[in-house]
Design an enzyme around this catalytic site. Structure first.
Site, PDB file in Angstrom:
ATOM      1  N   ASN A  63       0.819  -1.203   0.000  1.00 27.92           N
ATOM      2  CA  ASN A  63       0.000   0.000   0.000  1.00 27.92           C
ATOM      3  C   ASN A  63       0.859   1.262   0.000  1.00 27.92           C
ATOM      4  OD1 ASN A  63      -1.863   2.027   0.426  1.00 27.92           O
ATOM      5  ND2 ASN A  63      -3.042   0.896   1.927  1.00 27.92           N
ATOM      6  N   ASP A  64       1.529   1.531   1.108  1.00 20.77           N
ATOM      7  CA  ASP A  64       2.278   2.785   1.208  1.00 20.77           C
ATOM      8  C   ASP A  64       3.389   2.895   0.163  1.00 20.77           C
ATOM      9  OD1 ASP A  64       0.731   3.612   3.319  1.00 20.77           O
ATOM     10  OD2 ASP A  64       2.046   2.728   4.827  1.00 20.77           O
ATOM     11  N   VAL A  65       3.984   1.765  -0.223  1.00 17.08           N
ATOM     12  CA  VAL A  65       5.127   1.821  -1.136  1.00 17.08           C
ATOM     13  C   VAL A  65       4.721   2.151  -2.570  1.00 17.08           C
ATOM     14  CG1 VAL A  65       6.502   0.227   0.248  1.00 17.08           C
ATOM     15  CG2 VAL A  65       5.093  -0.670  -1.605  1.00 17.08           C
TER      16      VAL A  65
ATOM     17  N   SER B  52       0.971   3.280   7.616  1.00 18.87           N
ATOM     18  CA  SER B  52       1.122   4.658   8.069  1.00 18.87           C
ATOM     19  C   SER B  52      -0.228   5.309   8.307  1.00 18.87           C
ATOM     20  CB  SER B  52       1.904   5.448   7.034  1.00 18.87           C
ATOM     21  OG  SER B  52       1.204   5.430   5.821  1.00 18.87           O
TER      22      SER B  52
END
Lengths: 109, 474
Positions: free
Chosen positions: B397-399, B438
């Site tokens: 997700n965040d990457v 995050s």
């Protein structure tokens, strides 16, 4: 004079070994970072040698107990670090040759 | 110097050379196994030769020698047996906590060596005493800190423990520990070295500080923390080497210390955070940004997504830790093999912080049988997304969050990401509509060219495999 020279030589060793570590590791591709970490984990297990020396020359119970735990923990560090690194590295394989893969696919379909 | 001292010293030299050679060989997957085997022989050599020291012990230690040798053999066998058994059976997904635990053991051993050096009054001048104290301090911190890291990664300690004034409290613990270290050193100085309670209190303080330092750090930051403690243990071993005049310990410890530091910095950089930020700030607790991206998320079924990939010419797969949580690596590779059989060019793109430690995702894919030449680092593949038909994101997700590039208010702004949004079509396999680690919304999911495939990765991939079987492989 001798002690100050020993200290300077020790500093040389620290600095040069530090550079060696930096240069050797900076070439490792990120694909291998996990085995590299467990591999370097294995290498600092050499502390077991220090713990062995301590235990061999122990003269009372306190030294024997602390030395025993030092060797116990150090041996675990060495053995565990080696086994997991070896296991992980053995899993990294390149692609099979094109001929072999197409055979494999035929077998599957 | 006696003959035994020469032999022991030379064995250390051989081991040091083999360690460096082994680490160098680990820089390529083709020679890596050879590398660890070489390092292993180095260790066997130095440990075996170390037993010669029994012929060289001091007069006072001689009566205790039989007991000491018995204890040493027992400890070696017990520690080696336990760790070897653990290491052989541990699941690859649990590798980070295993490495943390082995690292704790190394740190504990280093601290034990320093403790005995104080106990035996090996030295009574300031410099070696100071070095001993430093080695003990770092070894203890690494020991207790790694155990906390292990507990967190192993799911035994799920919430970061935080309270107000924590940093001041930690600073106080650290200052007290340093004070005790100073008192310990002073109490052992010439002309009248004494055993006081200081040394014991100092070691307790150092252990406590390792715990205090690690408890507030969140699970997502653990990769950086284990890496750092690995470097710490190396450093402690190197310092012990100086105290014991054993150059092999100095070389090996220092190599690990600098290598571990380099890895730690690389990891922190990949997360776009400084090391002090990881250690001293409570990430996630501060990100209260509520503004969600505009637009609708589209969803498609696994069969449509699979069919579209089957007729694409290139697919890049971005696996995240969610893939491993769903235990779906094998299924994924089965699907990939079907795509390859249909002539699709498939590559894997791995973000440096994917998984729970550096390079963890690569190990998990390798375990599933994915050849390493299909796996690409972020720098090598990021320019290829623009010319790629499909990007398939699984459990990441965040990457892949494009706001890291554009949105200055985002907590992850500036973090290097995989440019999945540039692919012509993006599929995201995701369990539900939640946010990433995050807690940040991901605008990628709202893009026109993105479609969500909801479901458990294992179930979705099974359906995809079935779909492709239905279509036939050619």
């Amino acid at each position: 004079m001798i002690t100050s020279m020993t200290f300077i030589i020790a500093l040389y060793i620290f600095v040069l070994a530090g550079f060696t570590g930096y240069i050797v590791i900076s070439r490792v591709p990120s694909i291998l970072h996990t085995p590299l970490m467990s591999g370097s984990n294995f290498i600092h297990g050499i502390v077991v040698v220090g713990a062995l020396s301590v235990l061999f020359s122990a003269t009372n119970i306190a030294e024997q107990v602390i030395g025993f735990f030092g060797v116990l923990l150090g041996a675990g560090n060495v053995m565990g670090g080696y086994v997991v690194t070896d296991r992980m590295l053995a899993m990294f394989r390149p692609s099979a040759k094109p001929a072999a893969t197409s055979d494999e696919k035929k077998a599957q379909s | 110097m006696s003959a035994i001292e020469y032999i022991v010293g030379l064995s250390g030299l051989v081991a040091s050379a083999l360690f460096i050679y082994g680490l160098k060989d680990m820089s390529s997957p083709t020679t890596a196994v050879r590398g660890i085997v070489a390092a292993g022989w180095g260790m066997v050599c130095v440990v075996a030769v170390c037993f010669l020291e029994i012929f060289n012990v001091s007069e006072e230690a001689r009566p205790h020698l039989p007991v000491n040798i018995g204890l040493a053999v027992l400890a070696l066998l017990l520690g080696g047996w336990w760790a070897g058994r653990k290491g052989r059976t541990v699941a690859m997904t649990a590798m980070p906590q295993m490495v943390a635990l082995f690292n704790a053991m190394g740190g504990g051993a280093a601290a034990a060596v320093a403790a005995v050096a104080f106990l035996k009054h090996e030295s009574s001048v300031p410099l070696p005493l100071g070095v001993t104290a430093l080695g003990g301090l770092i070894g203890c911190m690494s020991f207790s800190g790694s155990i906390i890291a292990w507990a967190k990664l192993d799911g035994r300690m799920n919430k970061p423990l935080r309270f107000s004034g924590q940093q001041a409290f930690n600073a106080l613990v650290f200052a007290a520990t340093l004070l005790l270290a100073g008192l310990t050193v002073c109490s052992q100085l010439e002309p009248a070295p004494v055993d006081g309670p200081f040394a014991v209190l100092f070691f307790i303080g150092a252990l406590a500080f390792g715990i205090c330092m690690t408890v507030p750090i969140g699970g997502a930051d653990m990769p950086v923390v284990i890496s750092l403690y690995n470097a710490f243990t190396g450093l402690a071993v190197g310092l012990d080497g100086y105290v014991m005049s054993n150059p092999a310990l100095m070389v090996a410890g220092m190599i690990v210390g600098s290598a571990g530091t380099l890895l730690t910095v690389l990891m922190a950089k990949a997360m776009n955070r400084s090391l002090s930020n990881v250690l001293f700030s409570n990430f996630g607790a501060t990100s209260t940004q509520a503004k969600g991206p505009e637009g609708e998320m589209k969803s498609v079924g696994p069969d449509d997504a699979a069919t579209s990939m089957r007729y694409a010419s290139s697919v890049i797969i971005i696996p995240g830790y969610g893939l491993a949580v769903a235990q779906a690596q094998q299924k994924l590779y089965e699907f990939v093999k079907q795509l390859q059989a249909a002539g699709v060019d498939v590559k894997f793109a791995i973000h440096p912080v994917a998984g729970r430690m550096p390079g963890h995702m690569n190990v998990l894919l390798a375990e599933a049988g994915v050849p390493y030449d299909m796996i690409y680092d972020m720098e090598d593949i990021n320019d290829s997304f623009a010319s790629t038909d499909v990007a398939l994101i699984i459990g990441a997700n965040d990457v892949v969050n494009p706001s890291a590039r554009t949105d200055k208010t985002s907590p992850i702004y500036g973090m290097p990401i995989l440019n999945a949004d540039q692919a012509r079509q993006v599929y995201v396999i995701k369990r539900g509509q939640g946010t990433g680690y995050s807690g940040v919304e991901n605008p990628l999911f709202f893009l026109k060219n993105t479609a969500m495939v909801y479901g458990d990765a294992q179930a979705v991939l099974s359906k995809m495999v079935e779909t492709l079987k239905g279509l036939g492989s050619n």
